[in-house]
Enzyme design. Structure first.
Site, PDB file in Angstrom:
ATOM      1  CE1 TYR A 270      -1.842  -2.043   2.163  1.00 19.69           C
ATOM      2  CE2 TYR A 270      -3.565  -0.841   1.028  1.00 19.69           C
ATOM      3  CZ  TYR A 270      -3.188  -1.760   1.974  1.00 19.69           C
ATOM      4  OH  TYR A 270      -4.136  -2.399   2.730  1.00 19.69           O
TER       5      TYR A 270
ATOM      6  CB  ILE B 103      -3.720  -9.107   0.007  1.00 22.20           C
ATOM      7  CG1 ILE B 103      -3.574  -8.898  -1.515  1.00 22.20           C
ATOM      8  CG2 ILE B 103      -5.067  -8.615   0.519  1.00 22.20           C
ATOM      9  CD1 ILE B 103      -4.548  -9.663  -2.342  1.00 22.20           C
ATOM     10  CG  HIS B 104      -0.688  -5.875   4.483  1.00 21.76           C
ATOM     11  ND1 HIS B 104       0.030  -5.879   3.318  1.00 21.76           N
ATOM     12  CD2 HIS B 104      -0.392  -4.707   5.087  1.00 21.76           C
ATOM     13  CE1 HIS B 104       0.750  -4.775   3.237  1.00 21.76           C
ATOM     14  NE2 HIS B 104       0.501  -4.028   4.285  1.00 21.76           N
ATOM     15  N   GLY B 105      -4.190  -5.480   5.672  1.00 25.39           N
ATOM     16  CA  GLY B 105      -4.668  -4.208   6.204  1.00 25.39           C
ATOM     17  C   GLY B 105      -3.948  -3.933   7.503  1.00 25.39           C
TER      18      GLY B 105
END
Lengths: 95, 153
Positions: free
Chosen positions: B55, B65-67
């Site tokens: 995603y 890039i991450h959560g």
């Protein structure tokens, strides 16, 4: 139908949804549309009634399948694609 | 300001990375080492990817890039990894990226000005090309710093 709220969604609610929201705000300004609240959130908040129009990236199309008035973007960073799809959506909603 | 959220020590240049899981580990590790995220942030992003797909690949060649904040973010911060050999983030070999920008965000709003600057940068294919071809950290830091100024104009 008067459009008063647009919700941009992604899985985390902090990444692509915010990128989309910034682009929506920019495109609305360019289109001369005022008085529309633009928010970003996670796909779990994308429920009928939460907004008049929902905008998501193509990878999340399945998550918003059941919602009315949604825009699915092939390229979330493309202002051109967004403007075309928003224009079409406003036309469809009689704005 | 990007410069408030990015430190030179969190920028790295790497020749190649074997797979996307390793790419997430490598790109998040500087933020673990400097205390901005917990180690579980890495596992969280890998689990999200297994569930949702990549995603965070926003445009060709760029992964943000991450959560989610509750997956182990301690303080908002960025890290940058340039990998010379593109990493495919989808199992079918697609969603390739060489510029990996790792984002730690504490909530949905606090990093909005940084996202505005990053959005401008990610839409500029020439700048992306300059970044992925950079051979030193200073050049990369400079391009990100310049994005602040460009956004303010």
């Amino acid at each position: 139908m008067a459009v008063s709220k647009i919700m941009c969604c992604c899985g985390s609610g902090i990444g692509s949804s915010l990128m989309i929201r910034l682009n929506v705000e920019k495109v609305l300004k360019k289109m001369g549309k005022t008085g529309i609240e633009v928010v970003h959130s996670t796909t779990s908040d994308a429920q009928p009634g939460a907004a008049d129009i929902f905008v998501v990236g193509g990878d999340l199309a399945d998550f918003v399948e059941k919602l009315p008035h949604k825009i699915v973007l092939h390229n979330i960073m493309s202002a051109q694609e967004l403007e075309e799809k928003l224009t079409a959506m406003f036309a469809e909603l009689g704005e | 300001m990007i410069t408030d959220m990015l430190k030179k020590e969190n920028i790295q240049i790497i020749d190649s990375i074997p797979d996307w899981r390793e790419a997430i580990r490598i790109s998040v590790q500087p933020l673990v080492d400097t205390g901005y995220v917990e180690p579980r942030y890495i596992d969280g992003i890998i689990a999200n990817t297994e569930e949702l797909g990549p995603y965070y690949v926003l445009v060709d060649d760029v992964a943000l890039i991450h959560g989610r904040p509750e997956q182990g973010v301690l303080e908002k911060q960025l890290a940058v990894t340039v990998v010379k050999e593109p990493v495919a983030f989808a199992e079918d070999g697609s969603h390739k990226a060489r510029l990996l920008v790792t984002l730690a965000a504490t909530d949905g709003e606090a990093h909005i000005d940084v996202m505005r600057a990053l959005a401008e940068l990610f839409m500029d294919a020439d700048k992306i090309e300059q970044l992925v071809n950079s051979t030193d950290v200073d050049t990369i830091y400079q391009i990100f710093s310049d994005a602040d100024t460009a956004e303010a104009e």
